[in-house]
Design an enzyme around this catalytic site. Structure first.
Site, short mmCIF file in Angstrom:
data_model
loop_
_atom_site.label_atom_id
_atom_site.label_comp_id
_atom_site.label_asym_id
_atom_site.label_seq_id
_atom_site.Cartn_x
_atom_site.Cartn_y
_atom_site.Cartn_z
N GLN A 52 71.20 4.67 -10.21
CA GLN A 52 69.77 5.01 -10.90
C GLN A 52 69.94 5.91 -11.95
O GLN A 52 69.46 5.77 -13.40
CB GLN A 52 68.76 5.49 -9.80
CG GLN A 52 68.22 4.44 -9.04
CD GLN A 52 67.51 5.00 -7.76
OE1 GLN A 52 67.46 6.40 -7.64
NE2 GLN A 52 66.85 4.21 -7.09
N THR A 83 62.08 -0.22 -0.76
CA THR A 83 61.82 0.94 -1.79
C THR A 83 61.25 0.28 -2.86
O THR A 83 61.51 -0.95 -3.25
CB THR A 83 62.93 1.60 -2.22
OG1 THR A 83 62.98 2.10 -3.42
CG2 THR A 83 64.16 0.38 -2.47
N ASN A 84 60.37 0.96 -3.54
CA ASN A 84 59.64 0.45 -4.70
C ASN A 84 60.46 0.57 -5.75
O ASN A 84 60.59 -0.53 -6.67
CB ASN A 84 58.17 1.26 -4.99
CG ASN A 84 57.23 0.92 -4.28
OD1 ASN A 84 56.32 0.18 -4.73
ND2 ASN A 84 57.01 1.76 -3.02
N THR A 85 61.36 1.50 -6.11
CA THR A 85 61.96 1.66 -7.54
C THR A 85 62.87 0.41 -7.63
O THR A 85 63.21 0.00 -8.52
CB THR A 85 62.75 3.01 -7.39
OG1 THR A 85 61.90 4.11 -7.45
CG2 THR A 85 63.78 3.01 -8.75
N CYS A 196 55.80 4.88 -3.53
CA CYS A 196 57.17 5.20 -3.40
C CYS A 196 56.89 5.20 -1.58
O CYS A 196 56.21 5.85 -1.15
CB CYS A 196 57.63 6.71 -3.87
SG CYS A 196 59.19 7.15 -3.08
N THR A 197 58.02 4.62 -1.00
CA THR A 197 57.89 4.41 0.32
C THR A 197 57.82 5.70 1.17
O THR A 197 57.54 5.49 2.41
CB THR A 197 58.87 3.47 0.81
OG1 THR A 197 60.33 3.80 0.21
CG2 THR A 197 58.64 2.02 0.24
N GLU A 198 58.31 6.77 0.55
CA GLU A 198 58.10 7.85 1.41
C GLU A 198 56.90 8.57 1.23
O GLU A 198 56.46 9.67 2.18
CB GLU A 198 59.49 8.85 0.80
CG GLU A 198 60.72 8.50 1.40
CD GLU A 198 61.57 7.56 0.32
OE1 GLU A 198 62.47 6.88 0.41
OE2 GLU A 198 60.82 7.59 -0.59
#
Length: 236
Positions: A52, A83-85, A196-198
């Site tokens: 990334q 994960t979104n990203t 964001c998944t967190e």
């Protein structure tokens, strides 16, 4: 029941949420001792983060796509990128996997549209908020995404990577997120995407000053619907 393939580990903190949510949903629907049939490939998040930071998205797509292909060979009938990203590389992942990819952006857009939301605030990593792929995909569904101001985007991003991805959940960070949401209300947003998944580890989507949409829960629930589609259709 079809086997759900999870490409996880990005971070493993949120992948654990996926595992619990999917299994709880299956138990709620089927009862007794039932649980989901899941194939999981958990990647080393540090390796993904290095790609990334270097902007090596093609290599990242290959890495995740090969993971998806492995899941498919192991019997997975679908794959989820947990994960979104990394949905920035959803197209090569879907192609290399060779099975349906359940897309977190499309599923979140469907949930927003069902409730008549058209201008959500997006809280996510800088990559997701700034790259453009997320907003472009949402625009296809008639949804106009708003992101926080520049300094606030940095706060949101840093809390994700420096705290949430490392298992730290701080009350002060929760207050900062809530402040950012409050500041954004004046810009006409009608809802908040926990993109964001967190983030669901930090804030409760049902306790926000605006309607909240937890992309992790939405994504996991879509996987359960896919896996149990035949049973749900018979029961309807």
């Amino acid at each position: 029941m079809k086997t759900i393939g999870l490409i996880g580990g990005m971070s493993w903190e949120s992948t654990a949420v996926y595992y619990r949510r999917i299994n709880e949903s299956v138990r709620a629907l089927r009862g007794g001792l039932h649980s989901a049939e899941i194939a999981l490939r958990s990647l080393d998040f540090n390796r993904v983060v290095e790609l990334q930071k270097a902007g090596r998205w093609e290599d990242a797509g290959t890495l995740l796509g090969e993971a998806g292909a492995g899941l498919a060979r192991g019997g997975a009938a679908c794959v989820l990128i947990c994960t979104n990203t990394m949905h920035l590389v959803s197209e090569p992942v879907a192609r290399l996997s060779g099975v349906p990819l359940i897309d977190i952006i499309d599923e979140t857009a469907a949930a927003l549209k069902a409730d008549g939301r058209r201008n959500p605030l997006l809280l996510a990593t800088r990559y997701t908020m700034e790259h453009g792929f997320y907003a472009e995909r949402m625009a296809r569904h008639g949804i106009s995404v708003t992101v926080p101001e520049c300094d606030a985007r940095g706060i949101v991003h840093d809390i994700i990577f420096d705290e949430l991805c490392q298992g730290l959940v701080e009350d002060g960070s929760r207050r900062r997120y809530l402040d950012i949401i409050e500041q954004s209300r004046a810009r006409g947003v009608d809802s908040v995407i926990l993109g964001c998944t967190e983030i669901s580890l930090l804030v409760d989507p049902n306790s926000l000053p605006l309607p909240g949409y937890d992309s992790t829960a939405i994504h996991a629930d879509a996987a359960v619907r896919f896996a149990l589609a035949e049973e749900l259709e018979r029961a309807a």
